[in-house]
Design an enzyme around this catalytic site. Structure first.
Site, PDB file in Angstrom:
ATOM      1  N   GLU A 207       2.737   9.052   3.259  1.00  0.00           N
ATOM      2  CA  GLU A 207       4.146   9.035   2.891  1.00  0.00           C
ATOM      3  C   GLU A 207       4.975   8.762   4.138  1.00  0.00           C
ATOM      4  O   GLU A 207       4.607   9.160   5.245  1.00  0.00           O
ATOM      5  CB  GLU A 207       4.563  10.376   2.276  1.00  0.00           C
ATOM      6  CG  GLU A 207       3.895  10.689   0.949  1.00  0.00           C
ATOM      7  CD  GLU A 207       4.408   9.833  -0.194  1.00  0.00           C
ATOM      8  OE1 GLU A 207       5.361   9.057   0.029  1.00  0.00           O
ATOM      9  OE2 GLU A 207       3.835   9.915  -1.291  1.00  0.00           O
ATOM     10  N   ASP A 232       1.241   3.319 -19.308  1.00  0.00           N
ATOM     11  CA  ASP A 232       2.084   4.355 -18.732  1.00  0.00           C
ATOM     12  C   ASP A 232       3.057   3.767 -17.716  1.00  0.00           C
ATOM     13  O   ASP A 232       4.215   4.194 -17.622  1.00  0.00           O
ATOM     14  CB  ASP A 232       1.227   5.435 -18.067  1.00  0.00           C
ATOM     15  CG  ASP A 232       2.048   6.638 -17.620  1.00  0.00           C
ATOM     16  OD1 ASP A 232       2.810   7.176 -18.443  1.00  0.00           O
ATOM     17  OD2 ASP A 232       1.918   7.041 -16.443  1.00  0.00           O
TER      18      ASP A 232
END
Length: 292
Positions: A207, A232
């Site tokens: 991240e 999805d």
């Protein structure tokens, strides 16, 4: 699991035919116990039986003088016919393939070889000459159908979604796995938000915090298939307000505008995400044109 071939009777007597019938019944029973491990070998056994009957029929229609024939020569001929039948069994595109598909349909087993066959529909050397790596071609063809279904649901071009799945998973080489090593099928790197009620898996990921990459452990969604992952993804972008403009402008837009729209909406924390994704989209489009 290895399949132990059953002895096949090559005689023409009633006992021989009964033995063949028992062999077939035993083959069916073996396939029922272990369909994935034995179904193709079962099909090969069926083809072998058929080919031996063909050889018998050919011998029966051949003129014979009987002068030099004995029980020993007859046995030798039958053994030779069995060897010929074995060599003709299991060839690509032959009866074994057809019988395998039929048994799979009857037993409700999906043909795992279809995706491989589809991936090989275009000769790899031809694509290699165009600078397209085999794993890139395989990935695109493997997920093409699911991407087109998602395109119908959202209007986002299939090439854009394929590219994003390719970028997030490293063309399938860095897919998120479950703790036991099984696939999570999450090729989009979609995290499990508090409202997610499906399966999850935790993995270490990178991240960008204040523009600097850091290794963190995060919870991601897990699916039962790649098709579910694409569905999805389509639902996520189609129902989330922050991606509304991205979806609206995707059809007819460029790779760059789509990628920048996703980054601006907060899909990823990597400051270079848009540029990286745009490059992959352009590669995907080029490959799809080459495969067309």
């Amino acid at each position: 699991m290895a399949f132990n071939p059953l002895p096949l009777n090559t005689g023409t007597s009633a006992n021989g035919l009964a033995a063949d019938t028992r062999s077939i019944d035993a083959l069916r029973a073996a396939a029922a116990r272990d369909p994935k491990g034995s179904i193709r070998e079962t099909a090969k056994q069926f083809e072998s039986l058929f080919m031996q009957e063909v050889m018998k029929s050919m011998r029966a229609t051949t003129m014979s003088s009987g002068l030099m024939e004995t029980s020993a020569t007859q046995m030798g001929t039958e053994m030779l016919d069995t060897q010929f039948a074995g060599k003709m069994t299991g060839l690509p595109g032959g009866l074994t393939d057809a019988i395998t598909r039929q048994l799979q349909r009857q037993m409700g087993i999906s043909d795992a070889s279809k995706s491989t066959a589809s991936a090989a529909s275009t000769p790899l050397p031809v694509l290699a000459k165009k600078g397209i790596a085999p794993h890139v071609q395989t990935f695109i063809q493997k997920h093409d159908a699911a991407a087109k279904e998602a395109q119908a649901a959202t209007g986002i071009p299939a090439s854009f979604m394929l590219a994003q799945a390719a970028h997030e998973s490293g063309w399938g080489k860095r897919e998120i796995t479950n703790k036991d090593g099984s696939p999570s099928f999450n090729v989009f790197g979609i995290k499990a938000t508090p409202g997610w009620t499906g399966k999850t898996t935790e993995v270490q990921t990178t991240e960008y915090i204040d523009g600097k990459p850091q290794k963190v452990t995060a919870k991601f969604r897990a699916y039962d298939s790649y098709a579910d992952a694409f569905k999805d993804y389509a639902k996520l972008l189609g129902s989330n307000e922050r991606y509304r403009d991205v979806v609206a402008k995707a059809n007819g837009g460029t790779a760059e505008t789509f990628a920048r729209g996703l980054q601006k909406a907060g899909y990823a924390t990597d400051p270079e995400y848009a540029d990286k994704l745009a490059r992959v989209i352009n590669t995907t489009v080029r490959v799809q044109r080459a495969l067309a």
